[in-house]
Scaffold this active site. Structure first.
Site, PDB file in Angstrom:
ATOM      1  CB  SER A  65      -0.959   0.007   1.195  1.00 37.48           C
ATOM      2  OG  SER A  65      -1.996  -0.927   0.979  1.00 37.48           O
ATOM      3  CE1 TYR A 117      -5.192   2.049   3.828  1.00 33.39           C
ATOM      4  CE2 TYR A 117      -5.872  -0.001   2.789  1.00 33.39           C
ATOM      5  CZ  TYR A 117      -4.956   1.020   2.940  1.00 33.39           C
ATOM      6  OH  TYR A 117      -3.791   1.011   2.198  1.00 33.39           O
ATOM      7  CB  SER A 118     -12.040   0.487   0.754  1.00 32.80           C
ATOM      8  OG  SER A 118     -12.449  -0.248  -0.376  1.00 32.80           O
ATOM      9  CG  ASN A 119      -6.692  -2.636  -0.778  1.00 31.94           C
ATOM     10  OD1 ASN A 119      -5.558  -2.194  -0.853  1.00 31.94           O
ATOM     11  ND2 ASN A 119      -7.088  -3.399   0.231  1.00 31.94           N
ATOM     12  N   GLY A 130       2.864  -0.795   3.984  1.00 28.00           N
ATOM     13  CA  GLY A 130       2.264  -1.618   2.951  1.00 28.00           C
ATOM     14  C   GLY A 130       2.289  -3.088   3.290  1.00 28.00           C
TER      15      GLY A 130
END
Length: 370
Positions: free
Chosen positions: A84, A183-185, A323
């Site tokens: 990330s 949080y969201s990819n 990340g």
């Protein structure tokens, strides 16, 4: 994938080989850093590397092994999947487009990607950047370790459109957009598509032409679908149940389109330090947008527009990101004036969560360097 296996580490026990730690640069005054890095590996990793910089010196330490079943040490200048931390590169490109007046933070998803996201006329670019959109996280649609079916993803090519469609088939995690943080990819998969709509080029091309090449990040790549990590690198592993036992399976080579704009990039400690120093030093964005980047998404959160921060025990705030690329975990943080940087990368063994020990290392590196 941002700690997708966090709930797994307490329940999974796997074996790892630990070799004698090595130090790339002798630095007697940083013996404590080496000890703390060894502690991280002893508790939770197959191998690890760290780089600590101040105004005058660079210290590089390694611990553990680069590959299970060997005594091969981790190379101090290894490449690794940065997970990330990719998001900070993507956010920087988005904000450069804002500076060029080709995009606005208040633009809606619907403006740029009509019909792609339900309620897209109420979700803004800002909300994608700071994870307040409410979009369901694509990673939650995946089979995850230790389920052996996870290995079916190893060579699969994903498109962002496919990943976004899987995510938005689920209801939002909250409504209305902007009212909370989650949080969201998926947010960054959407941003990658917006970058392409604005520029006519894939987000990875824009990252390369705007950031990688100008900053001479020679060891940094946006791999796309290429499964390899070129040059020296540690092997990364995932825990998989096989024959009734959970074992570490080498997952170094894999199709990184699984992560896409949310986490596919590969880099080194030195390149990450160079990138964050340039970003925080004002070389990549005008001051008003760098300040926007530092504003918390919601009160009490330490995440802004693709940029996170840590308040250390000595009162120094450092900015950067962390990340999780499943088989690789990394942290890279820099003081606002760039006089101290610290990067840590490890290949987890999933026996324990490394976060607390890594946090202690980061604090030591910033507060007690030299």
């Amino acid at each position: 994938m941002k700690r997708v296996l966090r709930g797994l580490v307490a329940a999974t026990t796997v074996a790892a080989v630990v070799a004698t730690p090595t130090v790339a640069m002798a630095a007697p005054d940083r013996t404590a850093l080496q000890t703390q890095l060894d502690d991280v590996v002893a508790a939770s990793a197959v191998g690890a590397l760290a780089e600590v910089r101040d105004e005058h010196r660079v210290w590089r330490g390694t611990s553990g092994v680069a590959e299970l079943g060997t005594t091969q040490p981790v190379a101090a200048r290894s490449r690794f999947r940065i997970g990330s931390i990719t998001k900070t590169f993507v956010a920087t490109v988005v904000l450069q487009l804002v500076a060029e007046k080709r995009l606005r933070l208040d633009d809606t998803v619907e403006k740029w990607l009509p019909g792609v996201v339900p309620n897209g006329d109420h979700i803004t670019v800002r909300q994608l950047l700071n994870h307040t959109s409410g979009l369901y996280d694509f990673k939650n649609t995946l089979t995850v370790p230790p389920n052996p079916e996870f290995l079916d993803y190893r060579w699969r090519t994903w498109t962002a459109a496919e990943q976004i469609q899987r995510a938005v088939a689920n209801p939002p995690t909250f409504e209305p957009p902007g009212s909370a943080y989650k949080y969201s990819n998926t947010n960054y998969l959407v941003l990658g598509e917006i970058i392409q709509q604005v520029t006519g080029r894939p987000y990875g091309v824009e990252v390369e032409r705007r950031l990688i090449k100008p900053l001479r990040l020679r060891e940094t790549v946006v791999p796309g679908t290429s499964p390899w990590i070129r040059g020296p690198h540690p092997h990364g592993y995932v825990p998989i149940e096989q024959n009734g036992k959970v074992q570490l399976v080498d997952f170094t080579e894999m199709n990184p389109s699984l992560f896409g704009a949310g986490g596919e990039m590969i880099s080194t400690a030195a390149d990450l330090s160079r990138f964050f120093t340039a970003l925080l030093g004002g070389r990549l964005l005008p001051p008003y947008l760098l300040e926007e980047m530092k504003k918390p998404a919601v009160e009490g959160r330490n995440y802004g527009l693709g940029l996170a921060w840590i308040d250390t025990s000595c009162g120094i705030r450092v900015y950067g990101n962390d990340g999780d690329a499943l088989a690789y975990q990394s942290w890279s943080f820099t003081t606002p004036n760039g006089d101290h940087q610290v990067t840590v990368a490890l290949t987890p063994n999933f026996r324990a969560d490394p976060d607390d020990l890594v946090d202690a290392f980061l604090d030591k590196a910033i507060c007690n360097v030299g």
